[in-house]
Design an enzyme around this catalytic site. Structure first.
Site, PDB file in Angstrom:
ATOM      1  CB  SER A   1      -0.890   0.016   1.240  1.00 22.12           C
ATOM      2  OG  SER A   1      -1.492   1.297   1.344  1.00 22.12           O
TER       3      SER A   1
ATOM      4  CG  ASP B   1      -5.182   2.487   0.588  1.00 20.85           C
ATOM      5  OD1 ASP B   1      -6.144   1.711   0.422  1.00 20.85           O
ATOM      6  OD2 ASP B   1      -4.108   2.149   1.128  1.00 20.85           O
TER       7      ASP B   1
ATOM      8  CG  HIS C   1      -9.160   0.311  -0.953  1.00 22.34           C
ATOM      9  ND1 HIS C   1      -8.602   0.040   0.276  1.00 22.34           N
ATOM     10  CD2 HIS C   1     -10.506   0.386  -0.738  1.00 22.34           C
ATOM     11  CE1 HIS C   1      -9.550  -0.055   1.186  1.00 22.34           C
ATOM     12  NE2 HIS C   1     -10.714   0.171   0.607  1.00 22.34           N
TER      13      HIS C   1
ATOM     14  N   GLY D   1      -9.135   4.147   6.662  1.00 21.37           N
ATOM     15  CA  GLY D   1      -8.856   5.564   6.896  1.00 21.37           C
ATOM     16  C   GLY D   1      -7.404   5.854   7.193  1.00 21.37           C
ATOM     17  CG  PHE D   2      -6.100   6.906   9.823  1.00 21.04           C
ATOM     18  CD1 PHE D   2      -5.557   8.152   9.537  1.00 21.04           C
ATOM     19  CD2 PHE D   2      -7.427   6.821  10.230  1.00 21.04           C
ATOM     20  CE1 PHE D   2      -6.330   9.299   9.669  1.00 21.04           C
ATOM     21  CE2 PHE D   2      -8.195   7.966  10.364  1.00 21.04           C
ATOM     22  CZ  PHE D   2      -7.652   9.208  10.082  1.00 21.04           C
ATOM     23  N   GLY D   3      -3.239   4.024   7.772  1.00 22.67           N
ATOM     24  CA  GLY D   3      -2.314   2.901   7.812  1.00 22.67           C
ATOM     25  C   GLY D   3      -1.823   2.680   9.234  1.00 22.67           C
TER      26      GLY D   3
ATOM     27  CG  ASP E   1      -6.274  -2.742   2.841  1.00 20.48           C
ATOM     28  OD1 ASP E   1      -5.261  -2.455   3.484  1.00 20.48           O
ATOM     29  OD2 ASP E   1      -6.855  -1.937   2.082  1.00 20.48           O
TER      30      ASP E   1
ATOM     31  CB  SER F   1       3.118   0.449   8.350  1.00 17.10           C
ATOM     32  OG  SER F   1       2.142  -0.461   8.796  1.00 17.10           O
TER      33      SER F   1
HETATM   34  C1  DX5 Z   1      -6.448   1.638   5.286  1.00 17.53           C
HETATM   35  C2  DX5 Z   1      -5.926   1.305   3.908  1.00 17.53           C
HETATM   36  C3  DX5 Z   1      -4.840   0.322   3.893  1.00 17.53           C
HETATM   37  C4  DX5 Z   1      -3.602   0.722   4.636  1.00 17.53           C
HETATM   38  C5  DX5 Z   1      -2.901  -0.501   5.130  1.00 17.53           C
HETATM   39  O1  DX5 Z   1      -7.593   2.410   5.156  1.00 17.53           O
HETATM   40  O2  DX5 Z   1      -6.964   0.799   3.087  1.00 17.53           O
HETATM   41  O3  DX5 Z   1      -4.489  -0.046   2.567  1.00 17.53           O
HETATM   42  O4  DX5 Z   1      -2.735   1.485   3.891  1.00 17.53           O
HETATM   43  O5  DX5 Z   1      -1.858  -0.105   5.904  1.00 17.53           O
HETATM   44  P1  DX5 Z   1      -1.108  -1.054   6.899  1.00 17.53           P
HETATM   45  O6  DX5 Z   1      -0.588  -2.211   6.102  1.00 17.53           O
HETATM   46  O7  DX5 Z   1      -0.043  -0.182   7.458  1.00 17.53           O
HETATM   47  O8  DX5 Z   1      -2.107  -1.497   7.922  1.00 17.53           O
HETATM   48 ZN    ZN Z   2      -6.498  -0.172   1.047  1.00 24.56          ZN
END
Ligand code: DX5
Ligand code: ZN
Length: 261
Positions: A47, A74, A106, A182-184, A215, A238
């Protein structure tokens, strides 16, 4: 099933560059009856949300060179989720930069149809969206396919699998969120494993060729468990981009995948 397979001992086809391994050591749900099976059935999808946006083209080149299969992209709109990321111009910029790998868009946005059109024009390969974000899921999936892309739905942790049952004929991908979008960098929600198992049964029973992607919070430590539950496509942000050596992380993921059963 016993596993003696090591990614390092895999044989790489001179013709295709794809990696093959003996069937006796295949991941559980391959289903192939061939003596040799294409191990690229497992797709690793970094991602780019976790990449350095100031050097995005270089980051994507590097992660593909490091062995990634597809680019997870994303798109957030500060409406469906409280974050704002990148749009079709950035997708097109990656294509213009020379990225030829599949781009897995996505959409974490609402509504979806206008952006489906824009991302198809911008070079997307897959376009997935959340069913809550479209008033007409069947029509939006068909729109993606009509524009020449592969179509998919994304289920949040709290959204049931029944949502996809009547549109599976229009799907190429089912993406299960293992975090709230929403967040990684969030922690994998364990109930996703049960949901993956049920999704795998649903897909296999349907007879359709639908990838099962996961995901959120996926890394070397849990990718084997996630594969064993039935996933075949693994988004990791990440876990990959936080490390200095992308190739080492991806190789470790492949080694873990080879132990999934
Ligand atoms: C979250 C995103 C993911 C995210 C995954 O809303 O859809 O694709 O980037 O990040 P990690 O692998 O760090 O959880
Ligand atoms: Zn995603």
């Amino acid at each position: 099933m016993a596993f003696f397979y090591s990614w390092k001992t895999a044989q790489r086809s001179a013709n295709t560059g794809k990696v093959f391994a003996p069937k006796t050591v295949l991941p559980h749900h391959c289903g192939s009856t061939d003596l040799w099976c294409d191990m690229t059935d497992f797709l690793i999808a970094p991602s780019i949300l976790a990449a350095d946006f100031a050097r995005l083209g270089e980051e994507v080149d590097n992660v593909l060179e490091a062995g990634a299969d597809i680019v997870h992209f994303d798109v957030m709109d500060n409406h469906y989720v409280p974050n704002l990321t990148i749009g079709p111009m950035v997708c097109k910029a990656l294509r213009d930069h020379g990225v030829t790998a599949p781009i897995d868009v996505h959409l974490i946005v609402q509504p979806v149809d206008d952006l489906i059109r824009m991302f198809a024009d911008a070079g997307a390969s897959y376009i997935t969206f959340h069913p809550e974000a479209s008033n007409h899921i069947d029509r939006s999936l068909q729109l993606v396919r009509d524009l020449g892309c592969k179509a998919g739905l994304v289920l949040n942790p709290g959204t049931g699998l029944d949502t996809v049952r009547w549109v599976m004929d229009k799907m190429d991908m089912l993406l299960l969120m293992s975090v709230n979008p929403g967040f990684g960098g969030q922690k994998f929600i364990p109930s996703t494993l049960d949901k993956l198992q049920q999704a795998r049964q649903l897909i296999d029973a349907s007879g359709y060729d639908i990838r099962l992607e996961v995901d959120g919070g996926v890394g070397v430590n849990n990718i084997a468990e996630v594969a064993t539950a039935g996933a075949d496509t693994f988004v990791a942000g990440s876990a990959i981009f936080s490390q200095p050596d992308y190739a080492a992380v991806i190789a470790s993921m492949r080694e873990q995948l080879a132990t999934a059963g």
